[in-house]
Design a protein around this motif. Structure first.
Motif, PDB file in Angstrom:
ATOM      1  N   GLU A  77      11.602  22.984  54.942  1.00  0.00           N
ATOM      2  CA  GLU A  77      12.002  24.386  54.846  1.00  0.00           C
ATOM      3  C   GLU A  77      12.408  24.954  56.199  1.00  0.00           C
ATOM      4  OE1 GLU A  77      12.255  26.215  51.853  1.00  0.00           O
ATOM      5  OE2 GLU A  77      12.096  24.175  51.090  1.00  0.00           O
ATOM      6  N   PHE A 110      -1.417  37.557  57.821  1.00  0.00           N
ATOM      7  CA  PHE A 110      -1.361  36.617  56.699  1.00  0.00           C
ATOM      8  C   PHE A 110      -2.179  35.378  57.057  1.00  0.00           C
ATOM      9  CE2 PHE A 110       2.411  39.265  56.248  1.00  0.00           C
ATOM     10  CZ  PHE A 110       2.338  39.610  54.917  1.00  0.00           C
ATOM     11  N   ASP A 112      -4.977  33.917  55.386  1.00  0.00           N
ATOM     12  CA  ASP A 112      -5.469  33.026  54.345  1.00  0.00           C
ATOM     13  C   ASP A 112      -4.482  31.881  54.156  1.00  0.00           C
ATOM     14  OD1 ASP A 112      -7.261  33.396  51.458  1.00  0.00           O
ATOM     15  OD2 ASP A 112      -5.496  32.099  51.446  1.00  0.00           O
ATOM     16  N   GLU A 172      -3.634  30.068  51.672  1.00  0.00           N
ATOM     17  CA  GLU A 172      -2.773  30.187  50.492  1.00  0.00           C
ATOM     18  C   GLU A 172      -1.669  31.219  50.742  1.00  0.00           C
ATOM     19  OE1 GLU A 172      -2.847  28.292  47.975  1.00  0.00           O
ATOM     20  OE2 GLU A 172      -4.842  27.415  47.908  1.00  0.00           O
ATOM     21  N   THR A 173      -2.016  32.285  51.434  1.00  0.00           N
ATOM     22  CA  THR A 173      -1.039  33.326  51.717  1.00  0.00           C
ATOM     23  C   THR A 173      -0.050  32.873  52.782  1.00  0.00           C
ATOM     24  OG1 THR A 173      -2.755  34.918  51.170  1.00  0.00           O
ATOM     25  CG2 THR A 173      -0.819  35.772  52.274  1.00  0.00           C
ATOM     26  N   ARG A 193       2.631  30.868  51.219  1.00  0.00           N
ATOM     27  CA  ARG A 193       3.596  31.634  50.433  1.00  0.00           C
ATOM     28  C   ARG A 193       4.433  32.564  51.300  1.00  0.00           C
ATOM     29  NH1 ARG A 193      -0.643  30.061  47.641  1.00  0.00           N
ATOM     30  NH2 ARG A 193      -0.498  29.632  45.416  1.00  0.00           N
ATOM     31  N   HIS A 229      -8.161  36.706  56.895  1.00  0.00           N
ATOM     32  CA  HIS A 229      -9.318  37.040  56.085  1.00  0.00           C
ATOM     33  C   HIS A 229     -10.363  35.944  56.111  1.00  0.00           C
ATOM     34  CE1 HIS A 229      -6.722  40.171  54.911  1.00  0.00           C
ATOM     35  NE2 HIS A 229      -5.892  39.371  54.294  1.00  0.00           N
ATOM     36  N   TYR A 233      -7.514  36.004  46.804  1.00  0.00           N
ATOM     37  CA  TYR A 233      -6.605  36.601  47.783  1.00  0.00           C
ATOM     38  C   TYR A 233      -5.615  37.469  47.019  1.00  0.00           C
ATOM     39  CZ  TYR A 233      -3.936  32.478  46.287  1.00  0.00           C
ATOM     40  OH  TYR A 233      -3.319  31.511  45.534  1.00  0.00           O
ATOM     41  N   PHE A 263       9.959  46.835  52.663  1.00  0.00           N
ATOM     42  CA  PHE A 263       9.671  45.396  52.518  1.00  0.00           C
ATOM     43  C   PHE A 263      10.727  44.796  51.611  1.00  0.00           C
ATOM     44  CE2 PHE A 263       7.180  41.615  51.971  1.00  0.00           C
ATOM     45  CZ  PHE A 263       6.259  41.622  53.002  1.00  0.00           C
ATOM     46  N   TYR A 287      10.640  38.408  43.885  1.00  0.00           N
ATOM     47  CA  TYR A 287       9.612  37.487  44.384  1.00  0.00           C
ATOM     48  C   TYR A 287       8.261  38.208  44.292  1.00  0.00           C
ATOM     49  CZ  TYR A 287       7.032  34.293  47.436  1.00  0.00           C
ATOM     50  OH  TYR A 287       6.100  33.414  47.957  1.00  0.00           O
ATOM     51  N   TYR A 310       5.197  37.735  45.233  1.00  0.00           N
ATOM     52  CA  TYR A 310       4.361  37.918  46.429  1.00  0.00           C
ATOM     53  C   TYR A 310       4.930  38.967  47.368  1.00  0.00           C
ATOM     54  CZ  TYR A 310       0.952  34.392  45.394  1.00  0.00           C
ATOM     55  OH  TYR A 310      -0.087  33.715  44.815  1.00  0.00           O
ATOM     56  N   TRP A 336       2.818  42.023  48.755  1.00  0.00           N
ATOM     57  CA  TRP A 336       2.617  42.302  50.191  1.00  0.00           C
ATOM     58  C   TRP A 336       3.224  43.643  50.565  1.00  0.00           C
ATOM     59  CZ3 TRP A 336       4.888  36.804  50.968  1.00  0.00           C
ATOM     60  CH2 TRP A 336       3.917  35.858  50.665  1.00  0.00           C
ATOM     61  N   GLU A 350       0.859  46.380  52.186  1.00  0.00           N
ATOM     62  CA  GLU A 350       1.088  46.927  53.530  1.00  0.00           C
ATOM     63  C   GLU A 350       1.306  48.432  53.486  1.00  0.00           C
ATOM     64  OE1 GLU A 350       3.812  45.093  56.152  1.00  0.00           O
ATOM     65  OE2 GLU A 350       2.785  43.171  56.095  1.00  0.00           O
ATOM     66  N   ARG A 373      -2.014  50.058  52.909  1.00  0.00           N
ATOM     67  CA  ARG A 373      -2.868  50.052  54.105  1.00  0.00           C
ATOM     68  C   ARG A 373      -2.424  51.115  55.102  1.00  0.00           C
ATOM     69  NH1 ARG A 373      -2.653  43.977  53.961  1.00  0.00           N
ATOM     70  NH2 ARG A 373      -4.626  43.309  53.063  1.00  0.00           N
ATOM     71  N   ARG A 395      15.783  31.529  46.683  1.00  0.00           N
ATOM     72  CA  ARG A 395      15.728  30.311  47.501  1.00  0.00           C
ATOM     73  C   ARG A 395      16.496  29.173  46.859  1.00  0.00           C
ATOM     74  NH1 ARG A 395       9.573  28.906  48.623  1.00  0.00           N
ATOM     75  NH2 ARG A 395      10.482  27.335  49.957  1.00  0.00           N
TER      76      ARG A 395
END
Lengths: 99, 381
Positions: A10, A25, A27, A29-30, A33, A68, B38, B80, B149, B151, B155, B159, B162, B255
């Motif tokens: 990638e 970011f 973690d 797993e995070t 991704r 985290h 998570y 974002f 997407y 995720y 996020w 964000e 937060r 992608r």
């Protein structure tokens, strides 16, 4: 800092890992991704071990690896998903194995 | 010593984070989100990422239409990139009965502002070169449907939340919830007790377990659904292609991966998220039949997530009689991600204003006891 490729499939640089960590970011797993590390054709076979090494180097100081799970005991590879190697759809339909 | 909060949200998936953000945007403070894993580790992060407005019931169409309007503005709103792409949804119609059902709903969708239209086989062949149209009689296409997407949406919401002082706690499982004599709730985690007047239960397939701790019975069931992706390919597929009849769908991500899944009518209810070879065989066969050239693509990764399936496959949104301060949104039956921005807005309205800008009585938990549940024929999987 010179550019060092971390994930060849990638095209992800070490700097991108550091940047993701700095953004929180943390973690594993995070991280996978967010950066895309380990989501290409090799599914992490080439890059996860390097990623873990970098995380292990950073973790004890707790400065950059501020995610985290910021301790060395939580560093692990992300959940591994099948198939082990990429499988052609034609081969799955015809129930052929690796050739 | 308990920690005081004004709102505790159970579940750090898209509905929980979008609701936290929306409440904070509307100037609520002291909002805590408790996530067991998570961010997005449940159904949101595992979903097929489709966003569609082609539904058979007026209420579902409006909910989806309003969500699409919000997805269109989301990048700017959150600051974002969510990779929202409106490539449309193309529904493959395979027999006359399905043709009558789907073409019969298009006037309703159009009257509500959703620009669906029928496509002939010739139009489909031109629009998606490579589709095998054997056994396909026609298509239904809505150009403003799309994909995202998941995720990035998570996020982005996290964000933005937060920045508005929302406290998002990951790796924090809710172990106990109780309503106290003074009307406030106690939400326990292994390390903390939160005391709050408002609990929002949005834990996906686990919503019913959280509700059960308060004596609320939610009639949803977890069902595993499997998905996989190919390696990245050059852009070759504009819309999400789905077959309602086969419970089959696939699209191309930004992608370049082909991402898709296929349902299994025989899948028993369970919390398993294990991957199976059986899924790969069924999906590969369906994909190669529908788009033969993709037979040469390689699948690199498969996984599974849980649908929280309600008796009528429609969401359950709102409060519960006799439990002021408690709210939930669940039972999305595989369509929670696509509805999440609007669901968050409705929950925030319900909590802050006490009323919603769209009627949601038909999505109440009580509808099942009253026998008022109606199923939408446009459910996939």
């Amino acid at each position: 800092m010179s550019k060092t490729i971390l994930c060849h499939c990638e095209d992800i640089e070490v700097e991108e890992l550091y940047s993701a960590l700095a953004q929180g970011f943390g973690d594993i797993e995070t991280l996978k991704r967010y950066t895309g590390i380990g989501t290409g054709k090799c599914q992490g076979k080439c890059c996860f071990i390097q990623t873990l090494r970098l995380l292990a180097e950073l973790a004890p100081e707790g400065s950059v690896y501020s995610g985290h799970m910021g301790d060395i005991h939580s560093i692990r590879v992300p959940t591994l998903r099948p198939p082990v190697t990429p499988l052609r759809i034609d081969d799955i339909v015809e129930e052929r194995g690796d050739e | 010593m308990a920690t005081t909060a004004d709102v505790v949200i159970v579940g750090g998936g898209v509905v929980g984070l979008a609701t936290a953000y929306t409440l904070a945007r509307r100037r609520m403070r002291n909002i805590v989100v408790l996530e067991r894993g998570y961010i997005g580790s449940g159904a949101t992060g595992r979903c097929g990422a489709g966003i569609r407005q082609q539904w058979g019931m007026k209420e579902n169409i409006i909910l989806a239409r309003e969500s699409v309007k919000m997805f269109e503005e989301l990048d700017g709103e959150l600051g974002f990139n969510t990779f929202f792409r409106q490539g449309g949804y193309l529904i493959l119609i395979s027999d006359p009965a399905e043709y009558d059902l789907i073409s019969g709903k298009i006037p309703l969708q159009n009257s509500l502002g959703v620009p669906t239209r029928m496509m002939t086989r010739a139009e489909m062949a031109e629009f998606v070169p490579g589709l095998n149209l054997d056994g396909v009689v026609a298509g239904a296409y809505c150009p403003t449907d799309g994909t995202c997407y998941p995720y990035a949406v998570l996020w982005g919401y996290a964000e933005a939340a937060r920045r508005l002082w929302v406290d998002i706690r990951v790796k924090t499982e809710v172990t106990h919830v109780a309503k106290r004599g003074d009307g406030r709730f106690e939400v326990h985690t292994p390390d903390e007790i939160y005391e709050t007047p408002v609990v929002i239960n949005v834990a996906g397939a686990y919503t019913r377990s959280i509700a059960a701790k308060l004596g609320i019975e939610i009639p949803t069931e977890p069902h595993r659904h499997e998905i996989c992706v190919t390696e990245s390919l050059k852009a070759c597929l504009e819309p999400m292609v789905i077959s309602l009849k086969k419970g089959f769908y696939f699209s191309q991500s930004m992608r370049g991966e082909i991402i898709g899944g296929i349902g299994d009518d025989h899948e028993p209810s369970s919390y398993s998220t294990a991957s199976t070879p059986d899924f790969l065989f069924r999906y590969a066969a369906a994909l190669r039949e529908t788009f033969p050239a993709l037979g040469r693509a390689r699948i690199i990764r498969q996984w599974a997530g849980l649908y929280d399936v309600s008796p009528d496959a429609r969401p359950i949104i709102g409060g519960v009689d006799g439990m002021p301060g408690y709210f939930h949104a669940c039972g999305f039956s595989g369509h929670g991600f696509m509805l999440s921005p609007m669901v968050a807005r409705l929950l925030a309205e319900l909590i802050i204003d006490g009323e919603t800008s769209l009627p949601i009585e038909d999505l109440s938990l009580e509808r099942f006891a009253k026998g008022e549940a109606v199923r939408d024929p446009y459910v996939v999987g």
